[in-house]
Design an enzyme around this catalytic site. Sequence first.
Site, PDB file in Angstrom:
ATOM      1  N   ALA A  69      17.006 155.586 -47.990  1.00  0.00           N
ATOM      2  CA  ALA A  69      16.435 155.967 -49.282  1.00  0.00           C
ATOM      3  C   ALA A  69      15.420 154.918 -49.738  1.00  0.00           C
ATOM      4  CB  ALA A  69      17.537 156.112 -50.321  1.00  0.00           C
ATOM      5  N   GLY A  70      14.500 155.362 -50.591  1.00  0.00           N
ATOM      6  CA  GLY A  70      13.544 154.440 -51.185  1.00  0.00           C
ATOM      7  C   GLY A  70      12.114 154.651 -50.730  1.00  0.00           C
ATOM      8  N   ASP A  72      10.801 157.809 -49.535  1.00  0.00           N
ATOM      9  CA  ASP A  72      10.363 159.101 -50.083  1.00  0.00           C
ATOM     10  C   ASP A  72      11.205 159.406 -51.323  1.00  0.00           C
ATOM     11  OD1 ASP A  72       9.195 161.514 -50.523  1.00  0.00           O
ATOM     12  OD2 ASP A  72       9.780 162.434 -48.637  1.00  0.00           O
ATOM     13  N   ASN A 118      11.776 144.289 -53.158  1.00  0.00           N
ATOM     14  CA  ASN A 118      11.333 145.296 -54.119  1.00  0.00           C
ATOM     15  C   ASN A 118      12.163 145.212 -55.391  1.00  0.00           C
ATOM     16  OD1 ASN A 118      12.895 147.986 -54.859  1.00  0.00           O
ATOM     17  ND2 ASN A 118      13.624 147.355 -52.821  1.00  0.00           N
ATOM     18  N   ARG A 119      11.504 145.485 -56.485  1.00  0.00           N
ATOM     19  CA  ARG A 119      12.191 145.643 -57.771  1.00  0.00           C
ATOM     20  C   ARG A 119      11.624 146.890 -58.454  1.00  0.00           C
ATOM     21  NH1 ARG A 119       9.598 140.402 -58.676  1.00  0.00           N
ATOM     22  NH2 ARG A 119       7.615 140.635 -59.815  1.00  0.00           N
ATOM     23  N   GLY A 121      12.967 149.775 -59.420  1.00  0.00           N
ATOM     24  CA  GLY A 121      13.665 150.233 -60.614  1.00  0.00           C
ATOM     25  C   GLY A 121      13.809 151.740 -60.727  1.00  0.00           C
ATOM     26  N   PHE A 122      14.114 152.408 -59.587  1.00  0.00           N
ATOM     27  CA  PHE A 122      14.335 153.866 -59.592  1.00  0.00           C
ATOM     28  C   PHE A 122      13.164 154.623 -60.212  1.00  0.00           C
ATOM     29  CE2 PHE A 122      19.334 153.707 -59.702  1.00  0.00           C
ATOM     30  CZ  PHE A 122      19.330 153.174 -58.430  1.00  0.00           C
ATOM     31  N   ASN A 147      19.916 160.903 -52.532  1.00  0.00           N
ATOM     32  CA  ASN A 147      20.466 159.664 -53.082  1.00  0.00           C
ATOM     33  C   ASN A 147      20.295 159.701 -54.598  1.00  0.00           C
ATOM     34  OD1 ASN A 147      20.308 156.777 -54.016  1.00  0.00           O
ATOM     35  ND2 ASN A 147      20.725 156.369 -51.865  1.00  0.00           N
ATOM     36  N   SER A 183      21.914 149.294 -56.243  1.00  0.00           N
ATOM     37  CA  SER A 183      20.574 148.735 -56.396  1.00  0.00           C
ATOM     38  C   SER A 183      20.623 147.556 -57.360  1.00  0.00           C
ATOM     39  CB  SER A 183      19.608 149.792 -56.941  1.00  0.00           C
ATOM     40  OG  SER A 183      18.392 149.184 -57.332  1.00  0.00           O
ATOM     41  N   ASN A 185      18.125 146.533 -59.054  1.00  0.00           N
ATOM     42  CA  ASN A 185      16.944 146.617 -59.915  1.00  0.00           C
ATOM     43  C   ASN A 185      17.113 147.464 -61.163  1.00  0.00           C
ATOM     44  OD1 ASN A 185      15.472 145.028 -58.028  1.00  0.00           O
ATOM     45  ND2 ASN A 185      15.257 146.844 -56.743  1.00  0.00           N
ATOM     46  N   THR A 186      18.306 147.994 -61.392  1.00  0.00           N
ATOM     47  CA  THR A 186      18.644 148.670 -62.641  1.00  0.00           C
ATOM     48  C   THR A 186      19.706 147.823 -63.336  1.00  0.00           C
ATOM     49  OG1 THR A 186      18.115 150.883 -61.815  1.00  0.00           O
ATOM     50  CG2 THR A 186      19.628 150.751 -63.677  1.00  0.00           C
ATOM     51  N   LYS A 225      26.810 154.272 -51.487  1.00  0.00           N
ATOM     52  CA  LYS A 225      26.053 153.155 -50.926  1.00  0.00           C
ATOM     53  C   LYS A 225      26.429 151.877 -51.657  1.00  0.00           C
ATOM     54  CE  LYS A 225      21.441 152.021 -49.257  1.00  0.00           C
ATOM     55  NZ  LYS A 225      20.069 152.542 -49.087  1.00  0.00           N
ATOM     56  N   ASN A 254      23.032 148.280 -49.095  1.00  0.00           N
ATOM     57  CA  ASN A 254      21.785 148.254 -49.850  1.00  0.00           C
ATOM     58  C   ASN A 254      21.109 146.895 -49.651  1.00  0.00           C
ATOM     59  OD1 ASN A 254      19.772 148.929 -51.842  1.00  0.00           O
ATOM     60  ND2 ASN A 254      21.282 150.163 -52.923  1.00  0.00           N
ATOM     61  N   THR A 255      20.076 146.630 -50.435  1.00  0.00           N
ATOM     62  CA  THR A 255      19.358 145.352 -50.337  1.00  0.00           C
ATOM     63  C   THR A 255      20.203 144.205 -50.903  1.00  0.00           C
ATOM     64  OG1 THR A 255      18.294 145.816 -52.458  1.00  0.00           O
ATOM     65  CG2 THR A 255      17.102 146.446 -50.458  1.00  0.00           C
ATOM     66  N   THR A 326      12.598 149.028 -43.527  1.00  0.00           N
ATOM     67  CA  THR A 326      11.623 147.951 -43.364  1.00  0.00           C
ATOM     68  C   THR A 326      11.009 147.953 -41.966  1.00  0.00           C
ATOM     69  OG1 THR A 326      12.913 146.668 -44.955  1.00  0.00           O
ATOM     70  CG2 THR A 326      11.261 145.474 -43.693  1.00  0.00           C
TER      71      THR A 326
END
Length: 364
Positions: A69-70, A72, A118-119, A121-122, A147, A183, A185-186, A225, A254-255, A326
């Site tokens: 995910a991320g 598309d 990456n940040r 943020g959905f 996702n 994630s 980033n949220t 995830k 995840n990251t 990546t």
Amino acid sequence: MLYRNIAKPFFFKMDPEKAHHLVVGGLETSSALPGGRAALRMMYGVPETADMAVDLFGQHFPTPVGLAAGLDKNAQAVGGFSSIGFGFMEVGTVTPKGQPGNESPRLFRLPIDEALINRMGFNNEGAERMAQRLKKWTDRPIPVAVNIGKNKTTPNESAHEDYRQCIRTLYPYGDFFVVNISSPNTPDLRSLQHGSELSFLLTQVKEEMELQYKSSGIRKSLLVKIAPDVSETELEYMVHTLTETGMDGIIATNTTLSREGLNHASARETGGLSGKPLRNRSTEIISSIYRQTGGKLPIIGSGGIFTSQDAYDKIRAGASLVEIYTALIYEGPEVNRKLHAGLRQLLRRDGFRHISEAVGADHH
């Protein structure tokens, strides 16, 4: 070589996010042209082989390597991504309402580390828009997982409502679903992985999946995830809760927030790190989950896969399927053929007739 010598230097001179949109838009456009998908398959496709196809989650995966995910986020280029050798793909993360995500710049390349930060943020156009797009793709050659996440403005105590809304909107169009609670980033999202919040959230989401199953007559699988930045005790609790609430599988991982061993100047940027530095930690997590569950909870391995050996290590640790992200940025679409061919060689070397025989082999 086309990607490495021409496309990659071109893209890597651009802002990372602009390059990202150009690639997704290009795949969307090319797959919509007459003969476009056939041309992509001819250049980058991976023919299905009996020793590598996997049946899991009620789906048939022509190869065990999928797209994480991320990339598309809005299901724009499903036709394109499904034509360049992937065995499945995740779209999203999608939230009930569209949202812009975090401020730019929010995506950074670390070439000497073969990593990304990456940040985002959905950032996405929302569940309704994704449903409209997926509705058109009825002849999918590979499974498409959706996702799902929560909107940034939704407090954690109401997060379950966002996840349930995503499922209600997208249940007819996703082949299986992935709950993203990992994630970085949220704000406060990762706290949903722990304590009673996790059990409550997953019980609610599972309830919605059952309602949709009863309504449609079609059962679909639900995975979660998780983050790599957890202690062994936290991981044990999470896996126990996933099992108790009836989840069908887990994506690890995840990251990461870790910056250990990085050399690039952008290492100081906040956000989630993906790529080679995550490889070993994600494999350790996979191995721990497999041991804890006795191999009964299917795992999709994600994090730092660049070579067939990287993928094989995760499979032998306990992953039934694997995902890349990546590596596609750094290696290009040729990477899928390399991974597939290399995995087949590794299977034959170790005397396995089918990829499933290698799953968890390090534990036996």
